[in-house]
Scaffold this motif. Structure first.
Motif, short mmCIF file in Angstrom:
data_model
loop_
_atom_site.label_atom_id
_atom_site.label_comp_id
_atom_site.label_asym_id
_atom_site.label_seq_id
_atom_site.Cartn_x
_atom_site.Cartn_y
_atom_site.Cartn_z
N LYS A 54 -6.63 -90.11 39.22
CA LYS A 54 -5.32 -90.55 38.76
C LYS A 54 -4.47 -89.30 38.56
O LYS A 54 -4.73 -88.49 37.66
CB LYS A 54 -5.43 -91.33 37.44
CG LYS A 54 -4.07 -91.78 36.91
CD LYS A 54 -4.20 -92.54 35.60
CE LYS A 54 -2.82 -92.95 35.08
NZ LYS A 54 -2.90 -93.67 33.79
N ASP A 55 -3.48 -89.13 39.42
CA ASP A 55 -2.59 -87.95 39.37
C ASP A 55 -3.40 -86.65 39.36
O ASP A 55 -4.37 -86.55 40.10
CB ASP A 55 -1.64 -88.06 38.18
CG ASP A 55 -0.64 -89.21 38.35
OD1 ASP A 55 -0.15 -89.38 39.49
OD2 ASP A 55 -0.38 -89.93 37.37
N GLN A 56 -3.00 -85.66 38.55
CA GLN A 56 -3.75 -84.39 38.45
C GLN A 56 -4.01 -83.77 39.83
O GLN A 56 -5.16 -83.50 40.21
CB GLN A 56 -5.09 -84.61 37.72
CG GLN A 56 -4.97 -85.11 36.30
CD GLN A 56 -4.49 -84.03 35.34
OE1 GLN A 56 -4.53 -82.85 35.64
NE2 GLN A 56 -4.03 -84.46 34.18
N VAL A 57 -2.96 -83.53 40.59
CA VAL A 57 -3.09 -83.00 41.96
C VAL A 57 -3.86 -81.67 41.97
O VAL A 57 -4.75 -81.47 42.80
CB VAL A 57 -1.70 -82.83 42.61
CG1 VAL A 57 -1.81 -82.03 43.90
CG2 VAL A 57 -1.08 -84.19 42.90
N GLU A 58 -3.49 -80.77 41.09
CA GLU A 58 -4.15 -79.46 41.09
C GLU A 58 -5.63 -79.59 40.78
O GLU A 58 -6.47 -78.88 41.36
CB GLU A 58 -3.47 -78.54 40.08
CG GLU A 58 -2.06 -78.13 40.47
CD GLU A 58 -1.42 -77.20 39.45
OE1 GLU A 58 -2.09 -76.84 38.45
OE2 GLU A 58 -0.25 -76.83 39.64
N THR A 59 -5.97 -80.48 39.87
CA THR A 59 -7.38 -80.70 39.51
C THR A 59 -8.15 -81.24 40.71
O THR A 59 -9.24 -80.75 41.05
CB THR A 59 -7.47 -81.70 38.34
OG1 THR A 59 -6.80 -81.14 37.21
CG2 THR A 59 -8.92 -81.99 37.98
N LEU A 60 -7.58 -82.25 41.37
CA LEU A 60 -8.24 -82.83 42.53
C LEU A 60 -8.35 -81.82 43.67
O LEU A 60 -9.40 -81.74 44.34
CB LEU A 60 -7.48 -84.08 43.01
CG LEU A 60 -8.02 -84.77 44.25
CD1 LEU A 60 -9.45 -85.25 44.02
CD2 LEU A 60 -7.12 -85.95 44.64
N ALA A 61 -7.30 -81.05 43.89
CA ALA A 61 -7.30 -80.06 44.97
C ALA A 61 -8.42 -79.03 44.78
O ALA A 61 -9.10 -78.64 45.73
CB ALA A 61 -5.95 -79.36 45.05
N ARG A 62 -8.61 -78.60 43.53
CA ARG A 62 -9.67 -77.64 43.24
C ARG A 62 -11.05 -78.24 43.55
O ARG A 62 -11.93 -77.58 44.10
CB ARG A 62 -9.60 -77.23 41.77
CG ARG A 62 -10.64 -76.21 41.34
CD ARG A 62 -10.43 -75.78 39.90
NE ARG A 62 -10.39 -76.94 39.02
CZ ARG A 62 -9.52 -77.10 38.03
NH1 ARG A 62 -8.62 -76.18 37.76
NH2 ARG A 62 -9.55 -78.19 37.27
N CYS A 63 -11.20 -79.53 43.23
CA CYS A 63 -12.45 -80.22 43.51
C CYS A 63 -12.71 -80.30 45.02
O CYS A 63 -13.80 -79.98 45.50
CB CYS A 63 -12.41 -81.62 42.90
SG CYS A 63 -13.89 -82.61 43.19
N ILE A 64 -11.68 -80.71 45.76
CA ILE A 64 -11.81 -80.84 47.22
C ILE A 64 -12.11 -79.49 47.87
O ILE A 64 -12.97 -79.39 48.76
CB ILE A 64 -10.53 -81.44 47.83
CG1 ILE A 64 -10.28 -82.87 47.32
CG2 ILE A 64 -10.58 -81.42 49.35
CD1 ILE A 64 -11.32 -83.87 47.73
N GLU A 65 -11.43 -78.47 47.43
CA GLU A 65 -11.65 -77.13 47.99
C GLU A 65 -13.08 -76.66 47.76
O GLU A 65 -13.67 -76.00 48.62
CB GLU A 65 -10.66 -76.13 47.38
CG GLU A 65 -9.23 -76.31 47.89
CD GLU A 65 -8.21 -75.55 47.06
OE1 GLU A 65 -8.63 -74.75 46.19
OE2 GLU A 65 -7.00 -75.79 47.25
N SER A 66 -13.64 -76.99 46.62
CA SER A 66 -15.02 -76.59 46.35
C SER A 66 -16.01 -77.36 47.24
O SER A 66 -17.03 -76.81 47.67
CB SER A 66 -15.37 -76.79 44.87
OG SER A 66 -15.49 -78.15 44.53
N ILE A 67 -15.69 -78.62 47.53
CA ILE A 67 -16.54 -79.40 48.45
C ILE A 67 -16.49 -78.79 49.85
O ILE A 67 -17.52 -78.71 50.54
CB ILE A 67 -16.07 -80.87 48.49
CG1 ILE A 67 -16.30 -81.55 47.15
CG2 ILE A 67 -16.79 -81.65 49.60
CD1 ILE A 67 -15.70 -82.93 47.02
N GLU A 68 -15.32 -78.35 50.26
CA GLU A 68 -15.15 -77.79 51.60
C GLU A 68 -15.92 -76.50 51.81
O GLU A 68 -16.12 -76.07 52.95
CB GLU A 68 -13.66 -77.58 51.88
CG GLU A 68 -12.90 -78.91 52.02
CD GLU A 68 -11.39 -78.74 52.11
OE1 GLU A 68 -10.71 -79.67 52.58
OE2 GLU A 68 -10.88 -77.66 51.72
N LYS A 69 -16.37 -75.88 50.73
CA LYS A 69 -17.19 -74.66 50.83
C LYS A 69 -18.68 -74.96 50.98
O LYS A 69 -19.50 -74.05 51.09
CB LYS A 69 -16.97 -73.79 49.59
CG LYS A 69 -15.55 -73.25 49.46
CD LYS A 69 -15.37 -72.51 48.13
CE LYS A 69 -13.92 -72.04 47.96
NZ LYS A 69 -13.71 -71.41 46.63
#
Length: 587
Positions: free
Chosen positions: A320-335
């Motif tokens: 729910k919202d929190q774009v920066e929080t979600l982006a950090r999560c996605i970026e860590s998965i991509e590693k």
């Protein structure tokens, strides 16, 4: 007090009455009010009394079909110490014989009392043959019902054999062990309050110790690994214990401190290297190969199970919202070093336009976005997301997680794909690198609570359990993996638990279905907890939370009353740091 809470307390009282009687309940109430300055003070208060010994001696006389016990004594690190022999001579249960296995011929009579000379036999180990195989041959030759292993320097309580025999009559166990401690200058210290049998913990370290018993029938049915060529007594004992436990149906842990070791300087690194060899061979034999690393800092073996297949993993992230929080999560998965996965974002009532713009970016990367169109319900949201998943394995992941171990999926899959494993959980830290999650104890703090919140991230905690792969009754759903098959078989997450305890309930359902839940300390992540949801600070939220507590107390009253098997009944249920009940500090 509401009706549900009162009803739960009545059921707990009934259980305690059935198990301990009126006098037992009275003693427990008294014990709850007691406080102690030191563990030694606690132990002396809890140790078996002369009155109890007299009572147990009378019960021995009335026992029918008393099991016979063969005690195999191995020379320890201090060969001049004969604690085991003195302990046997002082036992109130007398249906035993003993064999002392010597590394070389010794004229020492070990101070055996004259009346016990016929109870002990000495045997010299052949230096050119495997110690473990010679121990096994001695055990196979006995006509006793139970085989007890100990080192010469170990001391045990005068009612140890009574408790052992009583447990055998009651449960016909395959393996039996108790809690233990050390004695230094006559003072009891460093207690080891063990969990019930944990297959993963025993693979990580010999938490059971060097004093344990095995039924003769169990022992005879095991084809032990040969040609291990182990030098250390501890490693040879571990090889027998490991294989017996993994072939056992009934393993009894008696949570009483009945074994006492002498404080010694032991080269644990040599023992760990030999135990690594034992474990590698054992896992190869049962077709569960793993890459094993000796972790000398925390005195454990780190296991990373090898993958036999390359299945698709579906990662479910409510947001729910929190774009920066979600982006950090996605970026860590991509590693991540594992490449066969899909990410499913479960959109939950976002209002910020930037959130939907970000979703469009994610869709271009092949990430799915599905929309939940109802009120917040963590269980229902994840069940909804799982309906879109194509993977054989599901990962439940909070959007405020930043994964810090790139091989996390391989590690979780390696465990999850093992026969008998249900859920695999992670080692989570707060952003300041203190512990957020290292396993959950059911009953702690009321219903359930994380262990060691706020502990320095480099500290191992009690017996280094923070850094030990092991089994727990529950693991946080902030980050865990489970097979799609098991997820569906237990009905997914319970939607009556809208916010709290849904992960605990799910884990307990999986455990009840016969699976192990595994905590892997080498799967690590930062958890920016509470950014995605507020606190329980309104009347409505408090009412909902009370309802969730009542639900858990009704559904899981057995474990809440009897205690979490992966904790210990001697430990405090008010503190999450392995404090002893009655002593206001962590062990």
């Amino acid at each position: 007090m509401n009706y549900k809470a009162f009803e739960f307390k009545l059921k707990k009282a009934k259980f305690l009455y059935t198990k301990y009687g009126i006098s037992g309940i009275a003693n427990k109430i008294k014990d709850k009010k007691k406080s102690y300055e030191t563990y030694n003070e606690w132990f002396l208060d809890k140790a078996v009394s002369n009155k109890e010994l007299d009572s147990q001696s009378k019960k021995v006389l009335k026992m029918l079909n008393k099991p016979s016990i063969e005690v195999i004594i191995l020379q320890g690190n201090d060969e001049a110490c004969n604690n085991a022999i003195v302990s046997l001579e002082n036992q109130i249960y007398t249906e035993w014989k003993s064999v002392i296995l010597e590394k070389e011929q010794c004229s020492e009579d070990y101070g055996i009392k004259y009346e016990y000379h016929n109870s002990f036999e000495k045997m010299i180990l052949d230096k050119d043959k495997s110690i473990a195989e010679q121990i096994q041959n001695v055990a196979r030759a006995t006509v006793a019902d139970i085989i007890l292993f100990t080192r010469l320097d170990q001391k045990f309580a005068p009612n140890y054999l009574y408790e052992l025999a009583n447990s055998y009559i009651d449960k016909k166990f395959d393996v039996f062990y108790t809690d233990s401690d050390y004695i230094l200058d006559g003072v009891h210290c460093t207690p080891d309050f063990k969990p019930d049998y944990s297959v993963d913990m025993l693979r990580s370290c010999n938490y059971i110790g060097n004093v344990f018993a095995i039924s003769k029938s169990t022992f005879m049915n095991i084809e032990f690994i040969k040609n291990l060529d182990l030098e250390k007594v501890e490693s040879n004992i571990y090889s027998i214990l490991l294989q017996c436990c993994e072939n056992a149906n009934e393993i009894v842990h008696l949570p009483k401190v009945l074994v006492h070791s002498v404080k010694q300087n032991v080269d644990i690194s040599v023992i760990l290297k030999e135990e690594k060899k034992v474990l590698e061979k054992h896992l190869e034999t049962i077709n569960q190969k793993a890459d094993i690393v000796v972790n000398e800092k925390y005195s454990v073996l780190d296991l990373k199970y090898q993958l036999k297949e390359h299945p698709l993993v579906s990662i479910l992230i409510p947001n729910k919202d929190q774009v920066e929080t979600l982006a950090r999560c996605i970026e860590s998965i991509e590693k991540s070093t594992y490449d066969n996965y899909e990410v499913i974002i479960i959109e939950n009532n976002s209002t910020d336009e930037k959130t939907f713009e970000y979703y469009e970016e994610l869709k271009k990367k092949g990430i799915k976005v599905v929309v939940w169109q109802s009120i917040f319900n963590y269980s229902a949201i994840n069940n909804f997301g799982a309906s879109y998943a194509k993977g054989e394995y599901l990962v439940l992941l909070n959007n405020d997680i930043e994964i810090t171990s790139p091989d996390w999926m391989e590690r979780m899959l390696g465990n999850c794909m093992r026969s008998g494993v249900g859920i695999v959980g992670a080692h989570l830290y707060y952003p300041d690198k203190t512990v957020q999650h290292a396993g959950i104890v059911v009953g702690l703090g009321g219903v359930a609570q994380n262990l060691y919140p706020g502990l320095d991230g480099k500290v191992g905690g009690y017996n280094n359990r923070v850094f030990t792969q092991q089994n727990y009754s529950a693991i946080t759903a902030a980050m865990f993996m489970v097979s799609r098959k098991i997820f569906d078989s237990v009905g997914g997450l319970e939607e009556k638990l809208q916010v709290a305890f849904n992960d605990v309930d799910f884990c307990l359902k999986v455990a009840k279905a016969g699976y192990w839940n595994v905590y892997d300390p080498n799967v690590t992540a930062l958890h920016y907890e509470s950014k995605s949801r507020g606190k329980e600070d309104t009347p409505e939220k408090k009412l909902r939370f009370a309802g969730e507590i009542a639900y858990m107390q009704e559904k899981w009253r057995k474990i809440l009353i009897e205690g979490d098997p992966f904790y210990n009944i001697n430990l405090s249920m008010a503190r999450p740091d392995f404090a002893l009940d009655g002593i206001e500090k962590a062990l």
